[in-house]
Scaffold this motif. Structure first.
Motif, PDB file in Angstrom:
ATOM      1  N   THR A 144       5.449  -6.165   3.766  1.00  0.00           N
ATOM      2  CA  THR A 144       4.410  -5.146   3.639  1.00  0.00           C
ATOM      3  C   THR A 144       4.674  -4.330   2.376  1.00  0.00           C
ATOM      4  O   THR A 144       5.816  -4.220   1.919  1.00  0.00           O
ATOM      5  CB  THR A 144       4.391  -4.191   4.843  1.00  0.00           C
ATOM      6  N   HIS A 156       4.724  -1.206   1.974  1.00  0.00           N
ATOM      7  CA  HIS A 156       5.325   0.108   2.230  1.00  0.00           C
ATOM      8  C   HIS A 156       6.668   0.253   1.508  1.00  0.00           C
ATOM      9  O   HIS A 156       7.601  -0.520   1.717  1.00  0.00           O
ATOM     10  CB  HIS A 156       5.530   0.309   3.729  1.00  0.00           C
ATOM     11  N   GLY A 157       6.742   1.245   0.621  1.00  0.00           N
ATOM     12  CA  GLY A 157       7.968   1.561  -0.089  1.00  0.00           C
ATOM     13  C   GLY A 157       8.311   0.637  -1.234  1.00  0.00           C
ATOM     14  O   GLY A 157       9.356   0.817  -1.871  1.00  0.00           O
ATOM     15  N   ARG A 206       7.908  -1.280  -4.978  1.00  0.00           N
ATOM     16  CA  ARG A 206       7.401  -1.162  -6.345  1.00  0.00           C
ATOM     17  C   ARG A 206       6.753  -2.501  -6.691  1.00  0.00           C
ATOM     18  O   ARG A 206       7.424  -3.540  -6.722  1.00  0.00           O
ATOM     19  CB  ARG A 206       8.533  -0.843  -7.326  1.00  0.00           C
ATOM     20  N   ARG A 240      -1.643   0.635  -2.777  1.00  0.00           N
ATOM     21  CA  ARG A 240      -1.352   2.073  -2.806  1.00  0.00           C
ATOM     22  C   ARG A 240      -1.726   2.719  -1.477  1.00  0.00           C
ATOM     23  O   ARG A 240      -0.999   3.578  -0.962  1.00  0.00           O
ATOM     24  CB  ARG A 240      -2.111   2.724  -3.961  1.00  0.00           C
ATOM     25  N   GLY A 241      -2.854   2.278  -0.907  1.00  0.00           N
ATOM     26  CA  GLY A 241      -3.266   2.794   0.395  1.00  0.00           C
ATOM     27  C   GLY A 241      -2.347   2.382   1.523  1.00  0.00           C
ATOM     28  O   GLY A 241      -2.338   3.006   2.589  1.00  0.00           O
ATOM     29  N   ALA A 242      -1.562   1.301   1.288  1.00  0.00           N
ATOM     30  CA  ALA A 242      -0.591   0.836   2.277  1.00  0.00           C
ATOM     31  C   ALA A 242       0.796   1.399   1.986  1.00  0.00           C
ATOM     32  O   ALA A 242       1.807   0.847   2.430  1.00  0.00           O
ATOM     33  CB  ALA A 242      -0.549  -0.685   2.302  1.00  0.00           C
ATOM     34  N   ASP A 243       0.850   2.494   1.219  1.00  0.00           N
ATOM     35  CA  ASP A 243       2.085   3.255   0.983  1.00  0.00           C
ATOM     36  C   ASP A 243       3.107   2.545   0.101  1.00  0.00           C
ATOM     37  O   ASP A 243       4.318   2.700   0.280  1.00  0.00           O
ATOM     38  CB  ASP A 243       2.747   3.659   2.305  1.00  0.00           C
ATOM     39  N   ALA A 244       2.617   1.747  -0.875  1.00  0.00           N
ATOM     40  CA  ALA A 244       3.542   1.221  -1.876  1.00  0.00           C
ATOM     41  C   ALA A 244       4.142   2.377  -2.662  1.00  0.00           C
ATOM     42  O   ALA A 244       3.490   3.404  -2.901  1.00  0.00           O
ATOM     43  CB  ALA A 244       2.816   0.261  -2.817  1.00  0.00           C
ATOM     44  N   ALA A 245       5.382   2.230  -3.087  1.00  0.00           N
ATOM     45  CA  ALA A 245       6.041   3.299  -3.835  1.00  0.00           C
ATOM     46  C   ALA A 245       5.471   3.440  -5.232  1.00  0.00           C
ATOM     47  O   ALA A 245       5.406   4.546  -5.779  1.00  0.00           O
ATOM     48  CB  ALA A 245       7.545   3.031  -3.901  1.00  0.00           C
TER      49      ALA A 245
END
Length: 307
Positions: free
Chosen positions: A85, A87-88, A90, A106-111
């Protein structure tokens, strides 16, 4: 001129002709079955492609925006099914187009999300919406990205088949990934049930085949050749799965009236392809023989030597 060889297995000519249209010829390697365009078109042909089309760039932000966002969410599903996923993470997206995947990640919380896009107007439009998209090829922007590396995930969504030598970009991507980082890609599956049936039934008889996008697709991979491409460029393959390209895509592109003609011929061809689609798509879904594929690789311990 140096003699052309297969980029997957190193086989040298002759290669078997598979399909020809508009002066472009697809061939198949007799050893590994990689399908590719031979010879490749020159820069003048590609300069007229949609990469640099201002109208296409505008359509990506207008009529096509909902479609591109839906396709980006599908990529999120492919990654999730493979246990990854955003999330977090780069993330670097090569061939970012209008930035739909960057928005979804970005909406899925990528760093962090960074894109690279060849089309100048498309890249500029993405930046206007607050996305970090660099204009150029991966090699051209590599010095900038090296200062920001390492990345956890590099994506090539429907990109590798467009490149003169995808091995080069995959090796560049490897230099930007952390140890154990991932590369993910999607592209058509030439060994999918539907393209295989329609090639056998219609391509040679009618000169129409819904599958290839000539001349902008240089390569047409199958799961076996996709695996060999990744392992040959320093990745351990973690997942290869097939899925369906929506049939409506073909009806608007390679099966459009511009390709199939008009009148009785057009109606007959569309009806024939429609009939095969109704049978092949459900069977392909059950047997993992879809006409598109997702692959996920992880950086291996040591890179193979450059070809």
């Amino acid at each position: 001129m140096a003699e052309r060889e297969c980029i997957v297995c190193g086989q040298r000519p002759p290669f078997a002709p598979l399909f020809a249209r508009d002066g472009f010829t697809l061939v198949r390697c007799p050893s590994c079955r990689l399908v590719f365009l031979d010879p490749q078109p020159g820069a003048d042909v590609l300069d007229r492609a949609y990469y640099h089309d201002e109208a296409f760039s505008q359509a990506l932000l207008g009529d096509l925006r909902a479609i591109t966002l839906d396709r980006a969410r599908e990529k999120l599903g492919h990654l999730g099914a493979a246990g990854l996923t955003p999330h977090g993470l780069r993330i670097l997206d090569v061939g970012a187009s209008s930035g739909a995947w960057l928005e979804v990640a970005r909406g899925a919380d990528a760093a962090a999300v960074v894109g690279v896009e060849l089309g100048a107007s498309t890249a500029a439009a993405a930046r206007d919406r607050g996305l970090d998209v660099r204009t150029g090829t991966l090699e051209q922007v590599l010095p900038q990205l090296q200062d920001e590396a390492p990345f956890d995930l590099v994506t090539f969504w429907d990109v590798l088949e467009h490149l003169p030598d995808p091995r080069h970009e995959l090796r560049l991507a490897r230099t930007l990934l952390r140890p154990g980082g991932h590369v993910a890609a999607t592209f058509p599956n030439v060994e999918g049930l539907y393209p295989r049936l329609t090639h056998r039934l219609f391509a040679r008889r009618t000169g129409v085949w819904e599958y290839p996008e000539l001349p902008v697709h240089f390569y047409d991979f199958a799961p076996a050749t996709a695996r060999r491409l990744l392992t040959g460029t320093g990745y351990a393959v973690e997942a290869v799965r097939t899925f369906a390209t929506p049939y409506d895509f073909y009806r608007e592109t390679s099966l459009s009236p511009q390709r199939t003609g008009h009148g009785r011929r057009r109606r007959a061809l569309r009806a024939a392809f429609d009939a095969v689609h109704r049978v092949a798509y459900p069977v392909a879904r059950l047997t993992d023989r879809g006409n598109a594929q997702f692959v996920l690789g992880r950086t291996a311990a040591a890179p193979p030597p450059a070809a």
